[in-house]
Each structure stands twice: as structure tokens, then as C-alpha cells.
Design an enzyme around this catalytic site. Structure first.
Site, PDB file in Angstrom:
ATOM      1  CG  HIS A  58      -2.037   0.889   1.297  1.00  0.00           C
ATOM      2  ND1 HIS A  58      -2.448   1.655   0.241  1.00  0.00           N
ATOM      3  CD2 HIS A  58      -2.840   1.246   2.336  1.00  0.00           C
ATOM      4  CE1 HIS A  58      -3.435   2.451   0.625  1.00  0.00           C
ATOM      5  NE2 HIS A  58      -3.688   2.219   1.902  1.00  0.00           N
ATOM      6  CG  ASP A  99       2.835   4.190  -4.153  1.00  0.00           C
ATOM      7  OD1 ASP A  99       2.875   5.307  -3.627  1.00  0.00           O
ATOM      8  OD2 ASP A  99       2.200   3.240  -3.689  1.00  0.00           O
ATOM      9  CG  HIS A 119      -4.779   0.558  -8.144  1.00  0.00           C
ATOM     10  ND1 HIS A 119      -6.121   0.510  -7.817  1.00  0.00           N
ATOM     11  CD2 HIS A 119      -4.212   1.453  -7.302  1.00  0.00           C
ATOM     12  CE1 HIS A 119      -6.344   1.365  -6.834  1.00  0.00           C
ATOM     13  NE2 HIS A 119      -5.203   1.938  -6.493  1.00  0.00           N
TER      14      HIS A 119
HETATM   15  C1  LIG Z   1      -1.207   3.639  -3.078  1.00  0.00           C
HETATM   16  C2  LIG Z   1      -1.358   2.232  -3.383  1.00  0.00           C
HETATM   17  O1  LIG Z   1      -1.606   1.452  -2.519  1.00  0.00           O
HETATM   18  S1  LIG Z   1      -1.228   1.802  -5.013  1.00  0.00           S
HETATM   19  C3  LIG Z   1      -0.617   0.143  -4.969  1.00  0.00           C
HETATM   20  C4  LIG Z   1       0.830   0.149  -4.539  1.00  0.00           C
HETATM   21  N1  LIG Z   1       1.386  -1.184  -4.531  1.00  0.00           N
HETATM   22  C5  LIG Z   1       2.278  -1.612  -5.436  1.00  0.00           C
HETATM   23  O2  LIG Z   1       2.654  -0.907  -6.365  1.00  0.00           O
HETATM   24  C6  LIG Z   1       2.824  -3.006  -5.205  1.00  0.00           C
HETATM   25  C7  LIG Z   1       2.837  -3.813  -6.505  1.00  0.00           C
HETATM   26  N2  LIG Z   1       1.505  -4.136  -6.904  1.00  0.00           N
HETATM   27  C8  LIG Z   1       0.806  -5.185  -6.318  1.00  0.00           C
HETATM   28  O3  LIG Z   1       1.324  -5.917  -5.481  1.00  0.00           O
HETATM   29  C9  LIG Z   1      -0.625  -5.431  -6.776  1.00  0.00           C
HETATM   30  O4  LIG Z   1      -0.826  -4.995  -8.096  1.00  0.00           O
HETATM   31  C10 LIG Z   1      -1.655  -4.773  -5.823  1.00  0.00           C
HETATM   32  C11 LIG Z   1      -1.422  -5.238  -4.386  1.00  0.00           C
HETATM   33  C12 LIG Z   1      -1.544  -3.260  -5.863  1.00  0.00           C
HETATM   34  C13 LIG Z   1      -3.062  -5.165  -6.282  1.00  0.00           C
HETATM   35  O5  LIG Z   1      -3.166  -6.527  -6.128  1.00  0.00           O
HETATM   36  P1  LIG Z   1      -4.450  -7.384  -6.550  1.00  0.00           P
HETATM   37  O6  LIG Z   1      -5.529  -6.531  -7.019  1.00  0.00           O
HETATM   38  O7  LIG Z   1      -4.735  -8.297  -5.407  1.00  0.00           O
HETATM   39  O8  LIG Z   1      -3.924  -8.171  -7.815  1.00  0.00           O
HETATM   40  P2  LIG Z   1      -3.425  -9.653  -7.830  1.00  0.00           P
HETATM   41  O9  LIG Z   1      -2.391  -9.890  -6.793  1.00  0.00           O
HETATM   42  O10 LIG Z   1      -4.636 -10.546  -7.825  1.00  0.00           O
HETATM   43  O11 LIG Z   1      -2.737  -9.725  -9.249  1.00  0.00           O
HETATM   44  C14 LIG Z   1      -3.406 -10.080 -10.457  1.00  0.00           C
HETATM   45  C15 LIG Z   1      -2.354 -10.669 -11.395  1.00  0.00           C
HETATM   46  O12 LIG Z   1      -1.419  -9.645 -11.767  1.00  0.00           O
HETATM   47  C16 LIG Z   1      -0.123  -9.957 -11.289  1.00  0.00           C
HETATM   48  N3  LIG Z   1       0.428  -8.730 -10.713  1.00  0.00           N
HETATM   49  C17 LIG Z   1      -0.239  -7.801  -9.972  1.00  0.00           C
HETATM   50  N4  LIG Z   1       0.573  -6.798  -9.670  1.00  0.00           N
HETATM   51  C18 LIG Z   1       1.761  -7.089 -10.229  1.00  0.00           C
HETATM   52  C19 LIG Z   1       2.988  -6.423 -10.256  1.00  0.00           C
HETATM   53  N5  LIG Z   1       3.149  -5.235  -9.654  1.00  0.00           N
HETATM   54  N6  LIG Z   1       4.036  -7.005 -10.908  1.00  0.00           N
HETATM   55  C20 LIG Z   1       3.854  -8.198 -11.513  1.00  0.00           C
HETATM   56  N7  LIG Z   1       2.706  -8.874 -11.543  1.00  0.00           N
HETATM   57  C21 LIG Z   1       1.667  -8.331 -10.891  1.00  0.00           C
HETATM   58  C22 LIG Z   1      -0.302 -11.032 -10.238  1.00  0.00           C
HETATM   59  O13 LIG Z   1       0.829 -11.847 -10.129  1.00  0.00           O
HETATM   60  C23 LIG Z   1      -1.503 -11.766 -10.774  1.00  0.00           C
HETATM   61  O14 LIG Z   1      -1.089 -12.597 -11.822  1.00  0.00           O
HETATM   62  P3  LIG Z   1      -1.770 -14.051 -12.031  1.00  0.00           P
HETATM   63  O15 LIG Z   1      -3.194 -13.749 -12.386  1.00  0.00           O
HETATM   64  O16 LIG Z   1      -0.985 -14.685 -13.102  1.00  0.00           O
HETATM   65  O17 LIG Z   1      -1.655 -14.747 -10.698  1.00  0.00           O
HETATM   66  O1  LIG Z   2      -7.005   2.467  -3.675  1.00  0.00           O
HETATM   67  C1  LIG Z   2      -6.115   1.664  -3.356  1.00  0.00           C
HETATM   68  O2  LIG Z   2      -6.306   0.444  -3.186  1.00  0.00           O
HETATM   69  C2  LIG Z   2      -4.726   2.113  -3.174  1.00  0.00           C
HETATM   70  C3  LIG Z   2      -4.478   3.515  -3.609  1.00  0.00           C
HETATM   71  O3  LIG Z   2      -4.260   3.787  -4.759  1.00  0.00           O
HETATM   72  C4  LIG Z   2      -4.557   4.560  -2.613  1.00  0.00           C
HETATM   73  O4  LIG Z   2      -4.839   4.294  -1.436  1.00  0.00           O
HETATM   74  O5  LIG Z   2      -4.315   5.736  -2.961  1.00  0.00           O
END
Ligand SMILES: CC(=O)SCCNC(=O)CCNC(=O)[C@H](O)C(C)(C)COP(=O)(O)OP(=O)(O)OC[C@H]1O[C@@H](n2cnc3c(N)ncnc32)[C@H](O)[C@@H]1OP(=O)(O)O
Ligand SMILES: O=C([O-])CC(=O)C(=O)O
Length: 422
Positions: free
Chosen positions: A263, A358, A302
């Protein structure tokens, strides 16, 4: 014609209609007909946790609005404190309302001396500033006797103002402490973002002179981070707030959620990732490794956006404005290459993985001199206004205590075995 779905309970043969309102069906309507049947939705992926009038998000189209106003217009024309007022009150302030609000927030920027002297200075010298912030926000509940008065409108207003006003002070204090530098008191002649920069960087009297372009960049970043509907930390705020805990304790829970690398900790992870990649030549190998399951591309993907995060577009532009002042962050070229490679790769295209808020923010913060472990803290400062807007909305909705059910997958009933016989 109103939309609805017809459900037939195969156990009894009975059918019933459930209305669909804005893409959602009401769980109350559902459980009226199917008592004892729960949705198994561990990460609340298909659950609308509440009705909210604060921010609107269309993940497919990449749209974000606060109280109906497009994020692009707010980032261009507004200030963080004006946006905080909008989130909390539902309408943009008049000039008189804005001046009164800014004055009120400014009046509350100081923290109690004991928060600094006894509490903050008790941490280990190399404590993570976000860990310090989580604890300091929680500790505020012990400094204000009206913490429990959440249904008294005046007390609630004071709590909201205090939390918004004190975040930059606590954030800068956590940083100065981690650097072994003396605490800088707020300078209430300065604007909200300027004051924060002064508390961070001031080294000599009479005052820290910030470049106005950097002040504006911080204000825009604060606007972009202020709210994002039911994200993980806001959900934490709503869950804890639903127990009628005080706002300081609820906001500490939200801060703790924001601390996580999935996050608010992701921009810290982006800079670490780009540093580890080292040069644009290494980008294709890094992307290949991610596709083979070795980690994730930080700052990509996301839960809701299946398109370019609208905030990332604005931040990318802000990055160039900041680099005009600070010089280019050498990691920018690696980030641009990574984006180019990922956005033309089938793995990322098919999963709709785009840069999120981010991806570029860490590069800006780093160029401005913030150490990476301050990045989630910089996110928490403005998100406080969003958390509080949701907390206030939840109390006004007289929401029930958050208490989901589970599907039990543990042992069947069994008899206790005395320790000598195990
Ligand atoms: C302000 C914020 O909070 S914005 C988010 C900031 N977080 C990040 O940038 C961390 C990297 N990103 C992630 O970990 C994820 O994309 C999250 C946590 C933001 C969202 O996760 P979810 O919605 O649960 O997606 P989920 O984990 O189900 O991923 C779906 C698919 O995409 C892939 N995937 C998702 N994010 C990524 C990534 N950043 N890099 C590579 N693969 C990814 C997963 O491996 C999955 O693949 P599969 O279907 O073959 O198993
Ligand atoms: O909405 C989300 O899951 C994460 C995000 O982009 C934020 O909190 O700004």
C-alpha cells in the site's frame, strides 16, 4: 426499468428478486432471503463496504474525482487545505470559509512538548519514521481529554483539525529525530506545505526559504494522495471507527495499514527496485524475472485501476517540474524504460497492469532530499484528511460495527487430551 437479478434457491425451489443499484446488490436484501449463506470474499474484492459520497473512482476508465471534481482540475487549481475542506464538507469553501479553515488548522500545528520530549525521543535512534508516526498518532488520544467525545460536533471538529494540522509536525519530528537533528517548531506565518518543508529542512534562523516550485509540487502531491475511496488504510479507519474508537486510535490503525509495502510503502519499494536494477540495460532481464515469478514490479498494478492511474499521469508531469529545480533523478531513465518495456509486454497488458500513484512519486521525493523511509510518511500526511472524511461519514451514517463472518475450515469437535497423553 429497474435492474435486478432473480435468484432461485435450489434447496427450496423458491425464487426471489434482488435489485441492482449502481452495480451493487444490498447484502441486507440478499440475506433476508438466504439467511445463513455468506459470501466468501477474503480481500473484499467483490464487496462494496459502504455507501460514500467522498471520492468517485472508475478503474476501467482511469477516472478519479473528489466530491465530483476531477482530480486533474483540483491538482491544477486547488491547494491541499482547500481539498481537505472539500473532502470533509462536501463543497468547495468560499474565500471567507477557506481563510477561516486555514487559520484554524494553522493554529493547531504545535504538538504537546511531552509528545516530543518524552514520547518521540524515547524511540531507538534508527527507528523507521513511519513506525514512529503510527505510534505518535495513537498516542495523541492520551493527550486530549475529549478523545472519546466523538458525537459532540465541536469536539469532533477539533479532533479533525488537530489531526490534519499535527501530521506534518509529527512527520518532520520523526525525520529530525532519526537524523539526530534538533526539532524545528512550526512557523505559522508559512503555508501548510511550506511549514512542513521548513520543519524538515530548516538549519538556521530566521527562516527556511523554500523554492516556490517545490512548495507547489508538495501541495500537488498532497492533493493527489488525499483520498482514494475504500483503499486498505481507509478500510482500516472505517473498521476501527465502526467500533466507535476515538479518531486518533482509528487513524493510527489506518497509518499502520498504509505502512505496508503493498500500500503506502510501495513508493519506497519502487526506489529500492530502480536502484537495484541499476541501469536501463538491465531492465529487460528484470522484467523477465518478474514474469517468471521473482517478485513484482513495484509501483505497477492496482486493485481498482485497470488503466493508467490518473494520479500517476499528473505525478509524472510534476516530476519534470521538480527536476528543473533539483536536477534530474538519475533513476528516472530506468523508470521510463521500465514503463516502456512493461506497457508493451503481453504479461502486463493482459493483466492490465499500469503504473500507479507510487511509481513516480518516490523519484520526486528522493530528488527533493527525502530519505526513502520518509515516503510512506509523506503519503500519510495528506491521507489523514481522507481518513477523517470517511470516519465522519461513517459516524453520520450511524454505521453498524464492522463484523464479517467466516467459513470455518478447522478441526471437527474433539475431546481435550491431557498433556501427559499427547
Ligand atoms: C497507493 C497504493 O496502494 S497503489 C498500490 C501500490 N502497490 C504496489 O505498487 C505493489 C505492486 N503491486 C501489487 O502488489 C498489486 O498490483 C496490488 C497489491 C496493488 C493489487 O493486487 P491485486 O488486485 O490483489 O492483484 P493480484 O495480486 O490478484 O494480481 C493479479 C495478477 O497480476 C499480477 N500482478 C499484480 N501486480 C503485479 C505487479 N506489480 N508485478 C507483476 N505482476 C503483478 C499477479 O501476479 C496476478 O497474476 P496471475 O493472475 O498470473 O496470478
Ligand atoms: O485504492 C487503493 O487500493 C490504493 C491507492 O491507490 C490509494 O490508497 O491511494
Amino acid at each position: 426499468m429497474a435492474e435486478s437479478i432473480t435468484i432461485t434457491d435450489n434447496r427450496t425451489g423458491e425464487s426471489f428478486e434482488v435489485p441492482i443499484v449502481d452495480g451493487t446488490v444490498s447484502a441486507q436484501q440478499w440475506s433476508k432471503h438466504l439467511p445463513g449463506i455468506w459470501f466468501l470474499d477474503p480481500a473484499l474484492v467483490t464487496t462494496a463496504m459502504s455507501e460514500s459520497a467522498i471520492s468517485y473512482l472508475d478503474g476501467e476508465a482511469g477516472i478519479l474525482r473528489y466530491r465530483g471534481y476531477p482530480i486533474e482540475q483540483l491538482a491544477e487549481q486547488s491547494t491541499y487545505l482547500e481539498v481537505a475542506y472539500l473532502l470533509l464538507n462536501g463543497e468547495l469553501p468560499t474565500q471567507a470559509e477557506l481563510s477561516a479553515w486555514v487559520e484554524e488548522v494553522t493554529h493547531h500545528t504545535f504538538i504537546h512538548e511531552n509528545v516530543r520530549k518524552r514520547f518521540l525521543e524515547g524511540f531507538h535512534y534508527d527507528a523507521h519514521p513511519m513506525g514512529i508516526l503510527v505510534s505518535a498518532v495513537a498516542a495523541l488520544s492520551t493527550f486530549y481529554l475529549d478523545a472519546k467525545e466523538i458525537f459532540d460536533p465541536e469536539a469532533r471538529h477539533r479532533q479533525i483539525v488537530r489531526l490534519i494540522a499535527k501530521m506534518p509536525t509529527l512527520a518532520a519530528a520523526a525525520y529530525r529525530f532519526s537524523q539526530g537533528m534538533p526539532f524545528v517548531y512550526p512557523d505559522n506565518a508559512l503555508s501548510f506545505p511550506e511549514n512542513f518543508l521548513s520543519m524538515m529542512w530548516k538549519i538556521a534562523e530566521p527562516r527556511y526559504e523554500a523554492d516556490p516550485r517545490l512548495v507547489r509540487a508538495v501541495d500537488v502531491l498532497f492533493i493527489l494522495h488525499a483520498d482514494h475511496e475504500q483503499n486498505c488504510s481507509t478500510t482500516a479507519m472505517r473498521v476501527v471507527g465502526s467500533a466507535h474508537s476515538d479518531p486518533y486510535s482509528s487513524a493510527a490503525a489506518a497509518c499502520a495499514a498504509l505502512y505496508g509495502p503493498r500500500h503506502g510503502g510501495a513508493n519506497e519499494a519502487v526506489v529500492k527496485m530502480l536502484t537495484e536494477i541499476g541501469s536501463i540495460e538491465n531492465v529487460p532481464d528484470f522484467v523477465r524475472a518478474v514474469k517468471e515469478g521473482h517478485g513484482r514490479l513495484q509501483g505497477f498494478g492496482h486493485r481498482v485501476y485497470k488503466n493508467y492511474d490518473p494520479r500517476a499521469k499528473i505525478i509524472k508531469k510534476v516530476a519534470y517540474d521538480v527536476f528543473d529545480v533539483t536536477g534530474k533523478n538519475p533513476l528516472l531513465d530506468i523508470a521510463l524504460k521500465l514503463e516502456e518495456v512493461a506497457l508493451s509486454d503481453e504479461y502486463f497488458i493482459s493483466r492490465k497492469l499500469y503504473p500507479n500513484v507510487d511509481f513516480y512519486s518516490g523519484l520526486i521525493y528522493q530528488a527533493m532530499g527525502f530519505p526513502v523511509d520518509m515516503f510512506p510518511v509523506l503519503f500519510a500526511i495528506p491521507r489523514m484528511s481522507g481518513w477523517l472524511a470517511h470516519w465522519q461519514e461513517l459516524l453520520d451514517q450511524d454505521a453498524k460495527i464492522a463484523r464479517p463472518r467466516q467459513r470455518y475450515v478447522g478441526a471437527e469437535k474433539r475431546d481435550f487430551v491431557p498433556i501427559a497423553q499427547r
